[in-house]
Design a protein around this motif. Structure first.
Motif, short mmCIF file in Angstrom:
data_model
loop_
_atom_site.label_atom_id
_atom_site.label_comp_id
_atom_site.label_asym_id
_atom_site.label_seq_id
_atom_site.Cartn_x
_atom_site.Cartn_y
_atom_site.Cartn_z
N GLY A 81 14.31 21.09 28.78
CA GLY A 81 15.43 20.79 29.67
C GLY A 81 15.31 19.41 30.29
O GLY A 81 15.98 19.11 31.27
N GLY A 82 14.44 18.56 29.71
CA GLY A 82 14.26 17.20 30.23
C GLY A 82 13.21 17.09 31.31
O GLY A 82 13.02 16.01 31.87
N GLU A 83 12.51 18.16 31.59
CA GLU A 83 11.52 18.17 32.67
C GLU A 83 10.15 17.73 32.16
O GLU A 83 9.82 17.88 30.99
CB GLU A 83 11.42 19.56 33.28
N GLY A 84 9.34 17.18 33.07
CA GLY A 84 7.95 16.88 32.79
C GLY A 84 7.72 15.55 32.10
O GLY A 84 8.66 14.81 31.77
N ASN A 85 6.46 15.23 31.87
CA ASN A 85 6.07 13.96 31.25
C ASN A 85 6.14 13.99 29.73
O ASN A 85 6.00 12.94 29.09
CB ASN A 85 4.64 13.59 31.68
N ASP A 86 6.35 15.17 29.16
CA ASP A 86 6.45 15.29 27.70
C ASP A 86 7.71 16.10 27.37
O ASP A 86 7.64 17.21 26.84
CB ASP A 86 5.20 15.99 27.15
N PRO A 87 8.88 15.53 27.67
CA PRO A 87 10.12 16.31 27.55
C PRO A 87 10.46 16.76 26.14
O PRO A 87 11.19 17.73 25.96
CB PRO A 87 11.19 15.36 28.09
N MET A 88 9.91 16.08 25.12
CA MET A 88 10.15 16.48 23.73
C MET A 88 9.02 17.35 23.18
O MET A 88 9.06 17.76 22.02
CB MET A 88 10.31 15.25 22.83
N LYS A 113 19.11 16.11 33.64
CA LYS A 113 17.83 15.47 33.31
C LYS A 113 17.82 14.99 31.87
O LYS A 113 17.34 13.89 31.57
CB LYS A 113 16.68 16.46 33.55
N VAL A 114 18.34 15.79 30.95
CA VAL A 114 18.39 15.38 29.55
C VAL A 114 19.33 14.19 29.39
O VAL A 114 19.03 13.24 28.67
CB VAL A 114 18.82 16.56 28.66
N ARG A 115 20.46 14.24 30.05
CA ARG A 115 21.44 13.14 29.94
C ARG A 115 20.86 11.82 30.44
O ARG A 115 21.24 10.75 29.97
CB ARG A 115 22.70 13.49 30.72
N GLU A 116 19.92 11.89 31.38
CA GLU A 116 19.29 10.66 31.87
C GLU A 116 18.54 9.93 30.75
O GLU A 116 18.37 8.71 30.81
CB GLU A 116 18.32 11.01 33.00
#
Length: 337
Positions: free
Chosen positions: A83-90, A50-53
Motif C-alpha cells: 500500500g506504499g508503506e515502509g522503506n521497501d514499498p515494492m 501513499k502509492v500515488r506519491e
C-alpha cells in the motif's frame, strides 16, 4: 435383552466412525473444487495516496528501462505489496543484504522495476503472457519457465499447481476476500497463487476510446429536452439518471448495472481533474435515500455533464449545487475486443 444391549453398544462405536467418514468426504470435496475457474475479483479499487506519491518516480524509473507503459502494473503491485508503506514499498529488497535502516523507497522501486523488466524480457523470449510476468513477480522467474512448457499462458490452475509443487501441497489459512470467494479462504504455503488477481484489482483503467465515448454521448444527446421519468430506462419510457447511462453505454456495447449506486460500485473512482469524455459523474444526497450515490451523469468535457435532469440535458459541474454533492468520476472499462 443382552442382544439389545450389544446392538446399542455397536451403534455407539460405529456411529462416530461413520460421522468421521462423512466429514472426510466433505473435506475432500471442498479441496477438489477449490481450483476450478479463475477467481472472481474486484476492479478499479483505486490506489492509496501513499502509492500515488511514488507514481512519478515509478514512471521515470520505468522509462529508464523502456517499460514506461507498464507503470500502472508496477503501481498496482506496490498497492498489493504494502500500500506504499515502509522503506521497501515494492518488497524487492529482501535479498539485497541491506539492513532495514539502509533500505529506502527509491532503492526498492529501482530494484522492482529492474526485476520486472527482466521478467518481461524472459516472458517475451519464451512467448509467455503478461499475467505470467505478474505472477512471477511473486513466485520468481522460474514460474515463467514453468508456464513456457505448459501452454505459455498463465491460468489459476497452473498457478496452484506450481505453488503446490513447491510446498508439497501444504495449505495455510488465507482470509483475503478473493480467496474466500474461490475456496473458502486458503492458499498454498508457497507464494500467493492469487497474486495476479489481487494486482488486477488496482489497475487503473484507460479512458474509453474516443469513438466509444463519442458513441455514448451521441446516443445521450438524442434525448436532450426529454422529461425525467423515475424508473425510466429506454426511449419507450424516457429515462431516470441511471436508466439513461445504462441505455447509452449499452448502445455502445458496454453493460452497466441498473442503479446509480450499482454503477458506482462497478467502476474505477477518479478525481474530477482526471475526467475524460465518456466517464461517469457521481453525486450524493441530491435527494433523501439510504443509498450513498443518488445521481449519475456522463462527463461531456469542458466541465460539463449530460444527465437525466428535468428535462434531460447539460449541467455545469462548477455550479455550487453540483460541487456540493459531487463524489467522484467513474472510469468505465472499454469492452473487450
Amino acid at each position: 435383552m443382552k442382544r439389545v444391549k450389544w446392538i446399542i453398544c455397536a451403534l455407539c462405536i460405529l456411529f462416530p466412525v461413520f460421522l468421521l467418514f462423512i466429514c472426510g468426504v466433505m473435506l475432500i470435496g471442498v479441496s477438489d473444487e477449490s481450483e476450478d475457474g479463475d477467481p472472481v475479483h474486484a476492479s478499479g479499487l483505486g490506489l492509496s495516496d501513499k502509492v500515488r506519491e511514488y507514481a512519478a518516480f515509478v514512471g521515470d524509473t520505468a522509462a529508464e528501462y523502456n517499460i514506461h507503459e507498464y507503470e500502472k502494473y508496477l503501481l498496482a503491485i506496490m498497492m498489493v505489496e504494502t500500500g506504499g508503506e515502509g522503506n521497501d514499498p515494492m518488497q524487492s529488497l529482501g535479498n539485497s543484504g541491506l539492513t532495514e535502516e539502509e533500505k529506502t523507497p527509491s532503492e526498492s522501486i529501482k530494484a522492482a522495476v529492474a526485476y520486472f523488466a527482466m521478467l518481461l524480457q524472459k516472458a517475451d523470449t519464451l512467448g509467455c503472457d503478461l499475467d505470467a510476468v505478474i505472477q512471477a513477480y511473486n513466485y520468481g522467474a522460474g514460474y515463467i519457465d514453468y508456464i513456457s512448457v505448459r501452454g505459455k499462458a498463465h491460468t489459476f490452475q497452473l498457478s496452484c499447481d506450481f505453488a503446490s509443487s513447491k510446498c508439497g501441497g501444504r495449505k495455510v489459512k488465507y482470509d483475503n476476500p478473493v480467496a474466500i470467494a474461490q475456496n473458502g479462504g486458503w492458499r498454498y504455503e508457497y507464494g500467493n497463487m492469487f497474486y495476479v488477481y489481487l494486482v488486477k484489482q488496482y489497475l487503473e483503467s484507460e479512458p474509453l476510446p474516443a469513438d466509444t465515448a463519442n458513441a455514448v454521448l451521441a446516443e445521450a444527446y438524442k434525448y436532450q429536452g426529454w422529461k425525467y421519468v423515475w424508473g425510466g430506462s429506454s426511449p419507450q419510457t424516457s429515462f431516470d439518471c441511471s436508466g439513461l447511462t445504462q441505455w447509452c453505454f449499452g448502445q455502445a456495447g458496454i453493460s452497466l448495472p441498473r442503479t446509480a449506486q450499482e454503477q458506482y460500485e462497478a467502476v474505477q473512482h477518479l478525481e474530477l481533474e482526471e475526467a475524460q469524455p465518456g466517464d461517469l459523474v457521481f453525486f450524493t444526497k441530491t435527494y433523501k435515500t439510504d443509498n450513498y450515490i443518488t445521481h449519475v451523469g456522463i462527463y461531456a468535457g469542458n466541465g460539463r455533464m449530460f444527465h437525466a435532469g428535468n428535462p434531460i440535458g447539460f449541467a455545469d459541474l462548477n455550479t455550487s449545487f453540483w460541487k456540493e454533492h459531487f463524489v467522484c468520476i467513474g472510469r468505465v472499462s472499454a469492452p473487450s475486443q
